[in-house]
Design a protein around this motif. Sequence first.
Motif, PDB file in Angstrom:
ATOM      1  N   ALA A 486       0.854  -1.176   0.000  1.00  0.00           N
ATOM      2  CA  ALA A 486       0.000   0.000   0.000  1.00  0.00           C
ATOM      3  C   ALA A 486       0.892   1.229   0.000  1.00  0.00           C
ATOM      4  CB  ALA A 486      -0.928   0.005   1.212  1.00  0.00           C
ATOM      5  N   GLY A 487       0.417   2.266  -0.595  1.00  0.00           N
ATOM      6  CA  GLY A 487       1.181   3.494  -0.728  1.00  0.00           C
ATOM      7  C   GLY A 487       0.947   4.060  -2.100  1.00  0.00           C
ATOM      8  N   PRO A 488       1.619   5.053  -2.550  1.00  0.00           N
ATOM      9  CA  PRO A 488       2.577   5.831  -1.744  1.00  0.00           C
ATOM     10  C   PRO A 488       1.858   6.848  -0.872  1.00  0.00           C
ATOM     11  CG  PRO A 488       2.438   6.731  -3.942  1.00  0.00           C
ATOM     12  CD  PRO A 488       1.498   5.575  -3.899  1.00  0.00           C
ATOM     13  N   TRP A 489       2.435   7.050   0.344  1.00  0.00           N
ATOM     14  CA  TRP A 489       1.960   8.126   1.200  1.00  0.00           C
ATOM     15  C   TRP A 489       3.028   9.206   1.191  1.00  0.00           C
ATOM     16  CZ3 TRP A 489       1.596   3.263   4.288  1.00  0.00           C
ATOM     17  CH2 TRP A 489       0.366   2.626   4.073  1.00  0.00           C
ATOM     18  N   PRO A 490       2.784  10.260   0.437  1.00  0.00           N
ATOM     19  CA  PRO A 490       3.850  11.269   0.310  1.00  0.00           C
ATOM     20  C   PRO A 490       4.057  12.017   1.626  1.00  0.00           C
ATOM     21  CG  PRO A 490       1.882  11.960  -0.866  1.00  0.00           C
ATOM     22  CD  PRO A 490       1.591  10.611  -0.334  1.00  0.00           C
ATOM     23  N   VAL A 491       5.304  12.306   1.891  1.00  0.00           N
ATOM     24  CA  VAL A 491       5.688  13.066   3.072  1.00  0.00           C
ATOM     25  C   VAL A 491       6.508  14.246   2.584  1.00  0.00           C
ATOM     26  CG1 VAL A 491       6.865  12.995   5.289  1.00  0.00           C
ATOM     27  CG2 VAL A 491       5.880  10.920   4.370  1.00  0.00           C
ATOM     28  N   GLU A 492       6.069  15.437   2.906  1.00  0.00           N
ATOM     29  CA  GLU A 492       6.855  16.604   2.539  1.00  0.00           C
ATOM     30  C   GLU A 492       7.032  17.410   3.810  1.00  0.00           C
ATOM     31  OE1 GLU A 492       5.504  18.523  -0.908  1.00  0.00           O
ATOM     32  OE2 GLU A 492       7.107  19.989  -0.885  1.00  0.00           O
ATOM     33  N   GLU A 493       8.263  17.383   4.317  1.00  0.00           N
ATOM     34  CA  GLU A 493       8.464  17.975   5.639  1.00  0.00           C
ATOM     35  C   GLU A 493       9.416  19.142   5.545  1.00  0.00           C
ATOM     36  OE1 GLU A 493       7.905  14.516   8.912  1.00  0.00           O
ATOM     37  OE2 GLU A 493       9.787  14.549   7.840  1.00  0.00           O
ATOM     38  N   ARG A 494       9.179  20.108   6.390  1.00  0.00           N
ATOM     39  CA  ARG A 494      10.084  21.259   6.587  1.00  0.00           C
ATOM     40  C   ARG A 494      10.492  21.889   5.269  1.00  0.00           C
ATOM     41  NH1 ARG A 494      12.853  17.604  10.394  1.00  0.00           N
ATOM     42  NH2 ARG A 494      12.022  18.042  12.449  1.00  0.00           N
ATOM     43  N   TRP A 495       9.485  22.131   4.387  1.00  0.00           N
ATOM     44  CA  TRP A 495       9.802  22.705   3.085  1.00  0.00           C
ATOM     45  C   TRP A 495      10.305  24.125   3.214  1.00  0.00           C
ATOM     46  CZ3 TRP A 495       6.573  26.745   3.152  1.00  0.00           C
ATOM     47  CH2 TRP A 495       5.385  26.611   3.879  1.00  0.00           C
ATOM     48  N   TRP A 496      10.190  24.694   4.453  1.00  0.00           N
ATOM     49  CA  TRP A 496      10.542  26.098   4.604  1.00  0.00           C
ATOM     50  C   TRP A 496      12.024  26.312   4.865  1.00  0.00           C
ATOM     51  CZ3 TRP A 496       7.265  23.295   7.731  1.00  0.00           C
ATOM     52  CH2 TRP A 496       7.776  22.886   8.941  1.00  0.00           C
ATOM     53  N   ASP A 497      12.791  25.275   5.164  1.00  0.00           N
ATOM     54  CA  ASP A 497      14.234  25.515   5.366  1.00  0.00           C
ATOM     55  C   ASP A 497      15.053  24.388   4.749  1.00  0.00           C
ATOM     56  OD1 ASP A 497      14.155  23.452   7.141  1.00  0.00           O
ATOM     57  OD2 ASP A 497      14.372  24.680   8.930  1.00  0.00           O
ATOM     58  N   GLN A 498      16.371  24.433   5.016  1.00  0.00           N
ATOM     59  CA  GLN A 498      17.243  23.505   4.289  1.00  0.00           C
ATOM     60  C   GLN A 498      17.116  22.072   4.780  1.00  0.00           C
ATOM     61  OE1 GLN A 498      18.038  25.650   6.790  1.00  0.00           O
ATOM     62  NE2 GLN A 498      20.166  26.147   6.555  1.00  0.00           N
ATOM     63  N   ARG A 499      16.345  21.841   5.870  1.00  0.00           N
ATOM     64  CA  ARG A 499      16.139  20.463   6.292  1.00  0.00           C
ATOM     65  C   ARG A 499      14.983  19.824   5.525  1.00  0.00           C
ATOM     66  NH1 ARG A 499      15.039  21.203  12.409  1.00  0.00           N
ATOM     67  NH2 ARG A 499      13.950  22.977  11.530  1.00  0.00           N
ATOM     68  N   SER A 500      14.519  20.489   4.512  1.00  0.00           N
ATOM     69  CA  SER A 500      13.331  19.999   3.827  1.00  0.00           C
ATOM     70  C   SER A 500      13.602  18.620   3.220  1.00  0.00           C
ATOM     71  CB  SER A 500      12.910  20.977   2.743  1.00  0.00           C
ATOM     72  OG  SER A 500      13.733  20.801   1.621  1.00  0.00           O
ATOM     73  N   ARG A 501      12.544  17.831   3.156  1.00  0.00           N
ATOM     74  CA  ARG A 501      12.716  16.439   2.761  1.00  0.00           C
ATOM     75  C   ARG A 501      11.429  16.018   2.080  1.00  0.00           C
ATOM     76  NH1 ARG A 501      12.468  11.175   5.232  1.00  0.00           N
ATOM     77  NH2 ARG A 501      10.769  11.938   6.500  1.00  0.00           N
ATOM     78  N   ARG A 502      11.571  15.375   0.958  1.00  0.00           N
ATOM     79  CA  ARG A 502      10.394  14.815   0.288  1.00  0.00           C
ATOM     80  C   ARG A 502      10.582  13.330   0.182  1.00  0.00           C
ATOM     81  NH1 ARG A 502       8.185  17.387  -5.027  1.00  0.00           N
ATOM     82  NH2 ARG A 502       6.565  15.916  -4.438  1.00  0.00           N
ATOM     83  N   ALA A 503       9.587  12.610   0.535  1.00  0.00           N
ATOM     84  CA  ALA A 503       9.689  11.155   0.453  1.00  0.00           C
ATOM     85  C   ALA A 503       8.289  10.592   0.264  1.00  0.00           C
ATOM     86  CB  ALA A 503      10.323  10.591   1.731  1.00  0.00           C
ATOM     87  N   ALA A 504       8.226   9.327  -0.060  1.00  0.00           N
ATOM     88  CA  ALA A 504       6.937   8.639  -0.132  1.00  0.00           C
ATOM     89  C   ALA A 504       7.096   7.333   0.619  1.00  0.00           C
ATOM     90  CB  ALA A 504       6.553   8.379  -1.568  1.00  0.00           C
ATOM     91  N   ARG A 505       6.092   7.010   1.420  1.00  0.00           N
ATOM     92  CA  ARG A 505       6.193   5.805   2.250  1.00  0.00           C
ATOM     93  C   ARG A 505       5.290   4.707   1.701  1.00  0.00           C
ATOM     94  NH1 ARG A 505       6.934   8.920   7.611  1.00  0.00           N
ATOM     95  NH2 ARG A 505       4.693   8.924   7.836  1.00  0.00           N
ATOM     96  N   PHE A 506       5.739   3.492   1.915  1.00  0.00           N
ATOM     97  CA  PHE A 506       4.989   2.297   1.503  1.00  0.00           C
ATOM     98  C   PHE A 506       4.976   1.306   2.650  1.00  0.00           C
ATOM     99  CE2 PHE A 506       6.061   3.975  -2.590  1.00  0.00           C
ATOM    100  CZ  PHE A 506       5.162   3.467  -3.497  1.00  0.00           C
ATOM    101  N   GLN A 507       3.933   0.546   2.747  1.00  0.00           N
ATOM    102  CA  GLN A 507       3.956  -0.654   3.587  1.00  0.00           C
ATOM    103  C   GLN A 507       3.885  -1.845   2.651  1.00  0.00           C
ATOM    104  OE1 GLN A 507       0.633  -0.137   6.252  1.00  0.00           O
ATOM    105  NE2 GLN A 507       1.972   0.319   7.973  1.00  0.00           N
TER     106      GLN A 507
END
Lengths: 535, 242
Positions: A486-507
Amino acid sequence: MVWCPAWPLTAAVLTGRSGRGPEFEPSQPLMVMHAQRVSCCSPAAWREGVRPGQRKRQAQGACPHVVIVPHDPDRDARCFEPVVRAIGTLVPLLDVESPGSLLLATRGPSRYVGGDVALADRLMALAATGSADALDASGGFGVGVADGRLAASLAARAAARAGRPVVVPPGSSATADFLAPYPVSVLVPTVGCDPQLIDLLCRLGLQRLGDVAALSATDLLDRFGATGVALHHLCSGTDDSSPSAIPPPPDYTVRESFDDPVPQLDMLVFAAKSLADHLDAELTARGHLCTRIVVEAESEHGETSRRVWYRAEGLRAAAIVDRVRWQLDGWINGTDPPSAGITSLCLTPTDLRADSGRQQGFWGERSRADDDAAKAITRVTGLLGPQSVRIASWCGGRDPRGVYELVPVSEVGADGRRHSERPLAPPPWPGSLPAPSPTVVHHDPVEADVLDARGRRVTVSGRGAVSAPPELFVRSSHRSTVMHWAGPWPVEERWWDQRSRRAARFQIVVDHPHGPQAYLLEISGGRWFVVGEYR
Amino acid sequence: MAIDSLRRPASELAAGLAPQHGSLTFAHERLLPVAPGLAPLFGVEVAADGAPLGLTRGHTVMCSGVAAVSCALAIAAAPSRAGSWVAIVGEPRLGPLAAAEAGVVLERTVFVDDPRGGDSASVLSALVDGIEIILVPSALITALPTSLVRRVQTRVQSRGAVLLVVGDTSSIVPDLRLTTRAHEWEGLGNGFGHLCRRRIGIELDRRRGRPTRGDVWMPGERGDVEPCMPAGGSVVPLRRPG
């Protein structure tokens, strides 16, 4: 009430005599300035026209040769201590209001010495012990006996002016009669009344305490609320807040003097240990716990190291020894070491509180298991280092790796209680995974690969579309078939600074000889990682 | 009179016996609670009040198979809820969230770093002195010489703790061996759903007696153990052939 009108001046004279401050002559005009105003002055200065509340220029205009004594509450308190002790020999329970003023319940002591007048004379004599002519600087002590705090302090002031004790007969009518002629402005220095309220009372035509007492309590309640009722009680002599009598703080100071100066730290720490043990035993016997301690050391050449140590949980013997070691280590091996060996070491507990921390509780409190565990944890911390034993602290978040953070026990302490407030119903984190959570969580990314039916890596597009259904899960060259996913569950975190990270999660659930096995995967930057395993 | 004396509560009798027989412990003092979902497996009744007692203090428990970690957490959860402390040694990857969902009280759980080398035995012994549930990965036990393993096990016995070994290893002889086998994961489809619960089969093998076997949902929908109720009862005792 025992009251000294200008105690800071007596304190300054006493300090000057003992050689710890500038010397002052009690007979010369003296005054203390605080907050740009004269806070008190000596009788000599008073005769010249200096008054409390004046500005410096006005005071110096009235008396050009007035000497200004520095304002130092610590000095005043220190010098008042012998007076408290002297009076404590007659009356054990005292309420020290401020340096120069103390309140005591007279009923018992005056029966003991034979009446209020006799008690007042005894108190005058005791208070003057050791500071006889220094009291000239402040006009001597006044002892007033009356019902209630306000009447007693006014009586003490009258006594100080008259030079003999003033005793107001007991009973609220006698007290009210005594209070009636006083102007309402006396409420400011005696009971800490708001000056604006006094001003208002004056403008309402209530110039004297008797005027206020003549009004009905109901009217005062109407106009001033609870303050008005308190005011009426004070003015009509029915204030019954008796002095909260507590024993004077005992002197627990322990001191060790060395005949031969000690240059080595180890020997000093050893001496400190016996001192600390002695102190701890004494405090424990009285059910006290020390939270603040002054450690003083003096070298043969007179250099001193003095430091105050505070610990909210209380300082037991081991903790005291630690602090002595830290302080002396810093002094002896520091940049400005003493030029000779140490000759004396002194520990003075300054803050004490009732020791209630180690009781074993019935429900929800510290249990024996908690104590045993704390000991075991301390032992293991000693074996492996302070960072090695950690406890989970709730942070929240949508990433199973970050919901709990492991923090060293040495920093937060382990007592079986909650360290960070974990809400009973966690707030909804959009994008967090529902229970169950992975039992094994990889904080360091573990690379893996997910392939589709044609052997190509499965990718997720920028808009969250999967290139093809996953078929094969490859982890360290071990291949297994994907049964469900199941997935993808997109994760977009901290887009406001340089720690920003985009990923997609699956089980995914893969085939395993011992039954299906589930994984939580993440694809980030076109690469697959194992985030968690459900084992 | 004689009957009255027999009717005295057991604790009073024990007080009378204690001087002659040294310290006397009751069976229920030697037992720690188990999760109600695991109670049939341990062969204990689920009481209406409180958790059933089934885990013997001083035992070494080995959890192996695909659901070894969940199984160890499920065993640690009930004593932890009842006030015991849990130490998780040398397994920093264990998910605290999953442990909390399984019912482990994290305020009474410490994570101890891997004590590399020969220190492991002294660290384990120190922990056993004050902490009742010690969870260690099998790799840590395998790395220890057999003599030290035996010493740790003796210490666990004398202090009444429980050593939970996660994973299979031949260098320790457990008092209780739980072998897990996953049957199915529920909730996940092909491109939809999410993991909900897993049905596993557990075989519990004591050193003596016949092994018991049962199916449970582990983790269940909330992350803890849920009894699995197929038609005709869940626990079927195995019979030895012959």
